[in-house]
Design a protein around this motif. Structure first.
Motif, PDB file in Angstrom:
ATOM      1  N   ILE A   1      -5.876   4.651  -2.024  1.00 42.98           N
ATOM      2  CA  ILE A   1      -6.507   3.852  -3.087  1.00 42.98           C
ATOM      3  C   ILE A   1      -6.540   2.380  -2.691  1.00 42.98           C
ATOM      4  N   MET A   2      -5.444   1.895  -2.114  1.00 38.95           N
ATOM      5  CA  MET A   2      -5.375   0.496  -1.675  1.00 38.95           C
ATOM      6  C   MET A   2      -6.522   0.171  -0.739  1.00 38.95           C
ATOM      7  N   LYS A   3      -6.765   1.050   0.214  1.00 38.57           N
ATOM      8  CA  LYS A   3      -7.844   0.828   1.180  1.00 38.57           C
ATOM      9  C   LYS A   3      -9.212   0.872   0.509  1.00 38.57           C
ATOM     10  N   GLU A   4      -9.427   1.882  -0.338  1.00 37.95           N
ATOM     11  CA  GLU A   4     -10.726   2.035  -0.996  1.00 37.95           C
ATOM     12  C   GLU A   4     -11.024   0.886  -1.957  1.00 37.95           C
TER      13      GLU A   4
ATOM     14  N   LYS B   1      -0.494  -3.351  -2.744  1.00 40.73           N
ATOM     15  CA  LYS B   1       0.257  -2.244  -3.350  1.00 40.73           C
ATOM     16  C   LYS B   1       0.626  -2.525  -4.807  1.00 40.73           C
ATOM     17  N   SER B   2       1.003  -3.759  -5.118  1.00 39.89           N
ATOM     18  CA  SER B   2       1.353  -4.098  -6.493  1.00 39.89           C
ATOM     19  C   SER B   2       0.165  -3.929  -7.427  1.00 39.89           C
TER      20      SER B   2
ATOM     21  N   ILE C   1      -2.991   1.959 -11.471  1.00 38.49           N
ATOM     22  CA  ILE C   1      -2.716   3.378 -11.701  1.00 38.49           C
ATOM     23  C   ILE C   1      -1.841   3.555 -12.948  1.00 38.49           C
ATOM     24  N   LEU C   2      -0.838   2.704 -13.109  1.00 36.16           N
ATOM     25  CA  LEU C   2       0.008   2.776 -14.314  1.00 36.16           C
ATOM     26  C   LEU C   2      -0.809   2.516 -15.576  1.00 36.16           C
TER      27      LEU C   2
END
Length: 103
Positions: free
Chosen positions: A21-24, A29-30, A36-37
């Motif tokens: 997801i980070m890449k897309e 990361k945070s 997502i949360l």
């Protein structure tokens, strides 16, 4: 907005999915974890609201409040989920009419 740091251990598969997801999304990361949360909490609130509505424990207005949605958004969610039965009392109608007038 005030932020608070939380730490948690997750299975390797979840971490790998976060990396994807980070890449897309081109997020760190945070930011990815926060997003997502937020999505998960939003869905959890909607499920709780629909359950309360289905069991007659909440009016449409209260369910909307639980879900963090407007009444109109809640109506759309109920339609989307094809709920067959909604408990509606005269008090519910009065509350929802009052809320509609305040919008």
């Amino acid at each position: 907005m005030t932020y608070k740091t939380i730490a948690t251990r997750v299975p390797k598969e979840i971490d790998e999915f976060l990396q994807k997801i980070m890449k897309e999304e081109r997020l760190d990361k945070s930011a990815t974890t926060r997003r997502i949360l937020e999505l998960g909490i939003s869905e959890w609130r909607k499920e709780r609201a629909l359950d309360a509505l289905k069991k007659g424990k909440a009016t449409l207005a209260k369910a909307a409040e639980i879900a963090g949605l407007s009444i109109y958004e809640m109506i759309e969610l109920v339609k989307e989920k094809k709920m067959d039965y909604i408990h509606i009392t005269p008090k519910d109608i009065e509350e929802e009419a009052a809320l509609a007038e305040s919008d």
